[in-house]
Scaffold this active site. Sequence first.
Site, PDB file in Angstrom:
ATOM      1  N   LYS A 150       4.294  -1.807   1.425  1.00 38.59           N
ATOM      2  CA  LYS A 150       4.919  -0.995   2.464  1.00 38.59           C
ATOM      3  C   LYS A 150       6.374  -1.397   2.725  1.00 38.59           C
ATOM      4  O   LYS A 150       7.221  -0.532   2.953  1.00 38.59           O
ATOM      5  CB  LYS A 150       4.088  -1.069   3.746  1.00 38.59           C
ATOM      6  N   TYR A 155      -1.051  -4.674   1.032  1.00 43.70           N
ATOM      7  CA  TYR A 155      -0.566  -3.461   1.693  1.00 43.70           C
ATOM      8  C   TYR A 155       0.844  -3.694   2.285  1.00 43.70           C
ATOM      9  O   TYR A 155       1.741  -2.864   2.136  1.00 43.70           O
ATOM     10  CB  TYR A 155      -1.578  -3.128   2.780  1.00 43.70           C
TER      11      TYR A 155
HETATM   12  N1  LIG Z   1      -3.214   5.639  10.141  1.00 47.04           N
HETATM   13  C1  LIG Z   1      -2.304   4.721  10.476  1.00 47.04           C
HETATM   14  O1  LIG Z   1      -2.273   4.173  11.604  1.00 47.04           O
HETATM   15  C2  LIG Z   1      -1.284   4.304   9.486  1.00 47.04           C
HETATM   16  C3  LIG Z   1      -0.412   3.266   9.845  1.00 47.04           C
HETATM   17  C4  LIG Z   1       0.590   2.906   8.952  1.00 47.04           C
HETATM   18  C5  LIG Z   1       0.695   3.558   7.747  1.00 47.04           C
HETATM   19  N2  LIG Z   1      -0.190   4.555   7.409  1.00 47.04           N
HETATM   20  C6  LIG Z   1      -0.016   5.195   6.125  1.00 47.04           C
HETATM   21  O2  LIG Z   1      -0.044   6.604   6.268  1.00 47.04           O
HETATM   22  C7  LIG Z   1      -0.506   7.190   5.054  1.00 47.04           C
HETATM   23  C8  LIG Z   1      -1.634   8.154   5.353  1.00 47.04           C
HETATM   24  O3  LIG Z   1      -2.751   7.408   5.834  1.00 47.04           O
HETATM   25  P1  LIG Z   1      -3.913   7.998   6.758  1.00 47.04           P
HETATM   26  O4  LIG Z   1      -4.014   7.089   7.921  1.00 47.04           O
HETATM   27  O5  LIG Z   1      -3.734   9.461   6.964  1.00 47.04           O
HETATM   28  O6  LIG Z   1      -5.200   7.682   5.858  1.00 47.04           O
HETATM   29  P2  LIG Z   1      -6.125   8.610   4.926  1.00 47.04           P
HETATM   30  O7  LIG Z   1      -7.027   7.679   4.202  1.00 47.04           O
HETATM   31  O8  LIG Z   1      -6.745   9.681   5.748  1.00 47.04           O
HETATM   32  O9  LIG Z   1      -5.087   9.298   3.934  1.00 47.04           O
HETATM   33  C9  LIG Z   1      -4.698   8.789   2.707  1.00 47.04           C
HETATM   34  C10 LIG Z   1      -4.953   9.848   1.663  1.00 47.04           C
HETATM   35  O10 LIG Z   1      -4.400   9.406   0.417  1.00 47.04           O
HETATM   36  C11 LIG Z   1      -5.276   9.849  -0.602  1.00 47.04           C
HETATM   37  N3  LIG Z   1      -5.082   9.051  -1.808  1.00 47.04           N
HETATM   38  C12 LIG Z   1      -5.433   7.755  -2.015  1.00 47.04           C
HETATM   39  N4  LIG Z   1      -5.104   7.375  -3.261  1.00 47.04           N
HETATM   40  C13 LIG Z   1      -4.518   8.434  -3.867  1.00 47.04           C
HETATM   41  C14 LIG Z   1      -3.945   8.644  -5.143  1.00 47.04           C
HETATM   42  N5  LIG Z   1      -3.939   7.685  -6.050  1.00 47.04           N
HETATM   43  N6  LIG Z   1      -3.415   9.848  -5.412  1.00 47.04           N
HETATM   44  C15 LIG Z   1      -3.434  10.853  -4.487  1.00 47.04           C
HETATM   45  N7  LIG Z   1      -3.968  10.701  -3.257  1.00 47.04           N
HETATM   46  C16 LIG Z   1      -4.502   9.511  -2.949  1.00 47.04           C
HETATM   47  C17 LIG Z   1      -6.664   9.671   0.000  1.00 47.04           C
HETATM   48  O11 LIG Z   1      -7.636  10.429  -0.705  1.00 47.04           O
HETATM   49  C18 LIG Z   1      -6.451  10.087   1.438  1.00 47.04           C
HETATM   50  O12 LIG Z   1      -6.743  11.453   1.649  1.00 47.04           O
HETATM   51  C19 LIG Z   1      -0.892   6.026   4.143  1.00 47.04           C
HETATM   52  O13 LIG Z   1       0.170   5.749   3.269  1.00 47.04           O
HETATM   53  C20 LIG Z   1      -1.087   4.886   5.110  1.00 47.04           C
HETATM   54  O14 LIG Z   1      -0.921   3.639   4.499  1.00 47.04           O
HETATM   55  C21 LIG Z   1      -1.162   4.936   8.259  1.00 47.04           C
END
Ligand SMILES: NC(=O)c1ccc[n+]([C@@H]2O[C@H](COP(=O)([O-])OP(=O)(O)OC[C@H]3O[C@@H](n4cnc5c(N)ncnc54)[C@H](O)[C@@H]3O)[C@@H](O)[C@H]2O)c1
Length: 299
Positions: free
Chosen positions: A168, A164
Amino acid sequence: MTISFKDRVAIVTGAGGGLGRAYALELARRGAKVVVNDLGGARDGTGHSDAALKVVAEIEAAGGEAMSNGGSVTEYEQMVEMVAKAKERWGGVHILINNAGVLRDKSFAKMEPADFRFVVDVHLNGSANCTKAVWDTMREQAYGRILMTASSTGLYGNFGQANYGAAKLGLAGLTKTLNLEGAKYNVRVNTIAPVAGTRMTEDLFPPEAFKAFAPENVVPAALYLVSEDAPSNMIIGAGAGAFHAAYVTMTPGVLLPESERTPEGIAAHWAEITDRSGEIVPQSGGEQSMAILKLLQGG
Ligand SMILES: NC(=O)c1ccc[n+]([C@@H]2O[C@H](COP(=O)([O-])OP(=O)(O)OC[C@H]3O[C@@H](n4cnc5c(N)ncnc54)[C@H](O)[C@@H]3O)[C@@H](O)[C@H]2O)c1
């Protein structure tokens, strides 16, 4: 001044839940026509569901305009098709938020190469696929706002997230070059490093913190970074109402005489090489060579 997205067409990947859903709802509330992309899989990327359709229904119920797309960001052809459908219905694509993501956490010692590749494929190649699919359109329109989603893991590291983290930080790197290539066409590219209570982090946050880190608290930064007056080439962190910037910097360093261009010379000058006073934030790779040339010229 109110920031409006009236008549803008936005694609948000992974918008079936979590952060993506929050971005999509607010973009639509502020007048954007939104493509809600989501494969609807589980946190590790397995399975499918109609998560995107539900968010479209929410947007429509609130009086907004949206279309769902169940394509996977890992499939370039599906992303090309998604962009074509958005253009057919709404005439262009102005905003892309690359947000889709999955996790397959394990210490590097236990991580299978397939899990490394899969996570890099979804985050890094997936974002490149979607961006490539909108790139020509944005250039032709002379308007584009693209947001990549990095993470503290990419910027600073986190135990158990080698796959990851690699993906990133790769996205922050992609941002930097696309910023340069897009500038002439009014395409601005930024990176967000969010912290939010979503299903991705539900087992990390205690219940109180989960509430404080509601995805809605990241939305202001994400939307500003894809707005008309957005900056470009920024890395912005956001969570629980706190906002900050992260930079890739370069120290002034030293020019060593030939006699000291040895590993021992590096050891002897380590403090000067790594001294952060007077460090700069290069805006392109060429600035590294320029800084070296300046040292050679005695500057
Ligand atoms: N939540 C946090 O604290 C956090 C921190 C750093 C980065 N992020 C990043 O933010 C983004 C959103 O994450 P989140 O926390 O809302 O999690 P989440 O799991 O709710 O959202 C991710 C979404 O991406 C979709 N997805 C996965 N693979 C896919 C694909 N191949 N094609 C289309 N859609 C796909 C999933 O179905 C899901 O709905 C991600 O990139 C995550 O890495 C989140």
